[in-house]
Write a protein that holds these residues in place. Structure first.
Motif: not given
Length: 69
Positions: A26-37
């Motif tokens: 979940a942390v890994f997916a959230g960090a990648n989503a934040h970078l894309i945003y």
């Protein structure tokens, strides 16, 4: 009766490992989503390049191949 239950004993380390793995994913997916945003949300303004005007051509500096301005 000996006092033992008929079913297998639950292992607390297995549940902890599953919860920890889910948290890491979940942390890994959230960090990648934040970078894309952030990549799509932060668009810098158009900046004039020195190489396009010819001033930096002889100075040996690098610039964009084609300015987007």
């Amino acid at each position: 009766m000996t006092g033992r239950s008929a079913g297998p004993q639950p292992r607390p380390w297995r549940l902890a490992a599953i919860v920890l793995s889910a948290l890491v994913v979940a942390v890994f997916a959230g960090a990648n989503a934040h970078l894309i945003y952030v990549a799509f949300a932060s668009r810098p303004d158009c900046v004039a390049h020195d190489k396009a005007t010819g001033e930096a051509r002889d100075a040996g500096s690098f610039g964009a191949a084609q300015s987007s301005c």
